[in-house]
Enzyme design. Structure first.
Site, PDB file in Angstrom:
ATOM      1  N   CYS A 149    -102.643 -44.443  38.640  1.00 17.48           N
ATOM      2  CA  CYS A 149    -103.457 -44.662  39.840  1.00 17.48           C
ATOM      3  C   CYS A 149    -104.853 -44.024  39.688  1.00 17.48           C
ATOM      4  O   CYS A 149    -105.675 -44.541  38.952  1.00 17.48           O
ATOM      5  CB  CYS A 149    -102.727 -44.160  41.082  1.00 17.48           C
ATOM      6  SG  CYS A 149    -103.448 -44.766  42.619  1.00 17.48           S
TER       7      CYS A 149
ATOM      8  N   HIS B  98     -97.536 -47.064  40.877  1.00 16.11           N
ATOM      9  CA  HIS B  98     -96.849 -45.776  40.936  1.00 16.11           C
ATOM     10  C   HIS B  98     -95.437 -45.845  40.359  1.00 16.11           C
ATOM     11  O   HIS B  98     -94.441 -45.785  41.108  1.00 16.11           O
ATOM     12  CB  HIS B  98     -96.806 -45.279  42.379  1.00 16.11           C
ATOM     13  CG  HIS B  98     -98.134 -44.868  42.899  1.00 16.11           C
ATOM     14  ND1 HIS B  98     -98.635 -43.593  42.754  1.00 16.11           N
ATOM     15  CD2 HIS B  98     -99.104 -45.582  43.531  1.00 16.11           C
ATOM     16  CE1 HIS B  98     -99.842 -43.531  43.277  1.00 16.11           C
ATOM     17  NE2 HIS B  98    -100.149 -44.721  43.757  1.00 16.11           N
TER      18      HIS B  98
ATOM     19  N   GLU C  82     -93.865 -43.568  38.961  1.00 13.49           N
ATOM     20  CA  GLU C  82     -93.165 -42.297  39.184  1.00 13.49           C
ATOM     21  C   GLU C  82     -92.271 -42.330  40.417  1.00 13.49           C
ATOM     22  O   GLU C  82     -91.260 -41.625  40.491  1.00 13.49           O
ATOM     23  CB  GLU C  82     -94.175 -41.147  39.289  1.00 13.49           C
ATOM     24  CG  GLU C  82     -94.871 -40.971  40.616  1.00 13.49           C
ATOM     25  CD  GLU C  82     -95.928 -42.013  40.926  1.00 13.49           C
ATOM     26  OE1 GLU C  82     -96.369 -42.085  42.094  1.00 13.49           O
ATOM     27  OE2 GLU C  82     -96.323 -42.761  40.004  1.00 13.49           O
TER      28      GLU C  82
END
Length: 279
Positions: free
Chosen positions: A134, A242, A244
């Site tokens: 990001c 994202h 994660e």
């Protein structure tokens, strides 16, 4: 960008190689934001990135405070085998790519900028595996001479890439946007060549692509959503979304972190081999 060597076959159950043991969790430097909390300034990283580094990549995340050139990066790079540059609620300051700062496009974190940009350049120069997420992708682009487009949702023909307005974090980070992946790219070798659906939430994006970067994925409106470093000797990938957040349940997200972790372990093993050969 070359993939890191898979060293899983060389590492035993105890996480050791022949001779000196290989660290079970190689150290990875992780960027930090400067935020105010409890009336103090903190150098901090959101839990979701640290959790993904441990559970998804199998590495030991080491949060690096944002002190810029006051830090001895040579000493840091002597200890770590990877760099992860995280997302953030702040934006890269436009003065770093020839723009004008505006509070509308803020908030900013100049302390972070002064740390992450040189860390990214050094990681690339030294062949350190790099995962930029990001804001991290945007920092990677700026570090290599690129520019950013701000408030892209206001551009004619652009999708609104901002997060959904919701008090539920899972809804804000919902996987909903389809991307096309560049064929024969680093990303396609990790997640496959077909379109993937991701949780991309942002209001600025790459405008002019940085030198040495290749486009790895595009949104339906043409927004660049992933890049790699051309000719990098190790894994060097930036994604606008994202991975994660859903690393435990979304296979493409998990594959990105596994690939990063494999590259980190490969570098740790290679560095250990060089050290052993010198003894």
């Amino acid at each position: 960008m070359k993939q890191g060597k898979d060293v899983s076959g060389e590492i035993g159950a105890t996480g050791s190689t022949i001779g000196r043991p290989l660290p079970r969790q190689p150290l990875v430097a992780v960027s930090a934001d400067v935020v105010e909390l409890y009336k103090y300034l903190w150098h901090a990283t959101p839990l979701q990135y640290l959790e993904a580094a441990v559970s998804g990549a199998g590495v030991f995340p080491l949060v690096v405070p944002s002190f810029g050139d006051r830090l001895d990066f040579d000493q840091l790079f002597a200890a770590v085998d990877g760099l992860m540059v995280t997302g953030s609620g702040s934006n890269v300051h436009p003065s770093l790519y020839g723009g004008d700062g505006s509070e509308v496009n803020g908030p900013y974190d100049l302390a972070r900028d002064s740390t992450t940009l040189p860390l990214i350049r050094k990681a690339i120069a030294e062949g350190l595996p790099l995962l930029a997420i990001c804001r991290g992708l945007q920092e990677l682009n700026v570090a290599l001479g690129g520019t950013l487009a701000t408030e892209i949702q206001d551009r004619p023909g652009n999708l609104d890439h901002r997060e959904m307005k919701s008090g539920n974090r899972d809804e804000r980070f919902a996987i909903h946007q389809t991307l096309s992946i560049t064929s024969d790219s680093c990303l396609s070798s990790v997640v496959g060549g077909g379109p993937i659906t991701v949780n991309s939430l942002h209001r600025q994006a790459i405008d002019r692509l940085g030198e040495e970067l290749d486009v790895e994925a595009l949104a339906e409106d043409g927004t660049i959503e992933a890049v790699s470093v051309r000719g990098a000797p190790a894994f060097a990938l930036g994604v606008q979304w994202h991975p994660e957040y859903w690393v435990r349940s979304d296979e493409p997200s998990a594959r990105i972190f596994r690939a990063f972790g494999d590259a980190v372990r490969a570098r740790a093993a290679a560095r250990l081999g060089v050290a052993q050969a010198a003894e």
